[in-house]
Design a protein around this motif. Structure first.
Motif, PDB file in Angstrom:
ATOM      1  N   GLN A 101       3.329 -16.950 -16.053  1.00 50.81           N
ATOM      2  CA  GLN A 101       2.749 -17.758 -17.127  1.00 50.81           C
ATOM      3  C   GLN A 101       3.599 -18.995 -17.388  1.00 50.81           C
ATOM      4  N   PHE A 102       4.928 -18.824 -17.369  1.00 49.33           N
ATOM      5  CA  PHE A 102       5.807 -19.956 -17.647  1.00 49.33           C
ATOM      6  C   PHE A 102       5.815 -20.954 -16.491  1.00 49.33           C
ATOM      7  N   LYS A 105       4.930 -23.541 -23.281  1.00 48.38           N
ATOM      8  CA  LYS A 105       5.068 -24.112 -24.619  1.00 48.38           C
ATOM      9  C   LYS A 105       6.279 -23.476 -25.289  1.00 48.38           C
ATOM     10  N   ILE A 106       6.991 -24.274 -26.024  1.00 49.89           N
ATOM     11  CA  ILE A 106       8.243 -23.824 -26.633  1.00 49.89           C
ATOM     12  C   ILE A 106       8.021 -22.669 -27.599  1.00 49.89           C
ATOM     13  N   HIS A 128       9.838 -18.976 -27.289  1.00 44.61           N
ATOM     14  CA  HIS A 128      10.573 -18.328 -28.372  1.00 44.61           C
ATOM     15  C   HIS A 128      10.010 -16.940 -28.668  1.00 44.61           C
ATOM     16  N   CYS A 129       8.715 -16.856 -28.683  1.00 46.69           N
ATOM     17  CA  CYS A 129       8.057 -15.562 -28.923  1.00 46.69           C
ATOM     18  C   CYS A 129       8.426 -14.577 -27.808  1.00 46.69           C
ATOM     19  N   TYR A 130       8.383 -15.062 -26.559  1.00 50.71           N
ATOM     20  CA  TYR A 130       8.746 -14.229 -25.405  1.00 50.71           C
ATOM     21  C   TYR A 130      10.195 -13.752 -25.524  1.00 50.71           C
ATOM     22  N   GLN A 131      11.093 -14.669 -25.820  1.00 49.30           N
ATOM     23  CA  GLN A 131      12.508 -14.320 -25.911  1.00 49.30           C
ATOM     24  C   GLN A 131      12.756 -13.315 -27.038  1.00 49.30           C
ATOM     25  N   SER A 132      12.105 -13.485 -28.154  1.00 49.54           N
ATOM     26  CA  SER A 132      12.269 -12.568 -29.279  1.00 49.54           C
ATOM     27  C   SER A 132      11.762 -11.171 -28.912  1.00 49.54           C
TER      28      SER A 132
END
Length: 155
Positions: free
Chosen positions: A56-57, A62-63, A67-71
């Motif tokens: 997907q990335f 999108k930033i 952030h959502c992915y990293q969290s």
């Protein structure tokens, strides 16, 4: 109550304790296997999730989505680590339950061996008594035969 009866009662108690320890060991083993399975499922899910989002990335990143992915990955990693600790703890409980089971089996075997020894002693004692009675009977019979073959005393 004889000594063997007392030992038999003790053996029964020890066998019940062994059975309880066996059941506890089985339960601990089942729990440990389940915990390991859950940990592996979480690891697999984390790998699949990472692969899915990498693709997907590559297309768009999108930033806010990053952030959502990293969290989420952070929380997922924490969940994996916690489940690994649960699995390790369950493994320790299995080892403890196994040690308890071995101790109870050893006690049962020791009491069984003691009972066997006491029974062997009783058999040996009974055999010796029988042999003594047989020897005495044979001795009396020999004396009686000797007594009947002697000439009568003169008066």
């Amino acid at each position: 109550m004889t000594g063997i009866e007392t030992l038999t009662i003790l053996l029964g108690q020890n066998e019940r304790q062994r059975d309880v320890a066996f059941t506890a060991h089985q339960r601990a083993q089942t729990a440990a296997e389940a915990a390991l399975g859950q940990a592996e499922q979480l690891r697999t899910y984390r790998r699949e999730y990472e692969q899915r989002w990498r693709l997907q990335f590559c297309r768009e990143g999108k930033i806010e989505l990053v952030h959502c992915y990293q969290s989420f990955m952070e929380r997922l990693t924490q969940a994996v680590e916690q489940q690994v600790r649960v699995a390790e703890n369950a493994g320790q409980q299995v080892q403890h339950a196994l040690a308890t089971l071995r101790d109870t089996e050893l006690r049962c075997a020791s009491v069984r061996k003691l009972i066997e020894r006491r029974q062997a002693e009783q058999r040996l004692s009974a055999d010796r008594r029988d042999q003594k009675q047989t020897d005495e009977a044979a001795s009396r019979a020999a004396w009686n035969r000797l007594g009947s073959t002697r000439p009568a005393p003169l008066m």
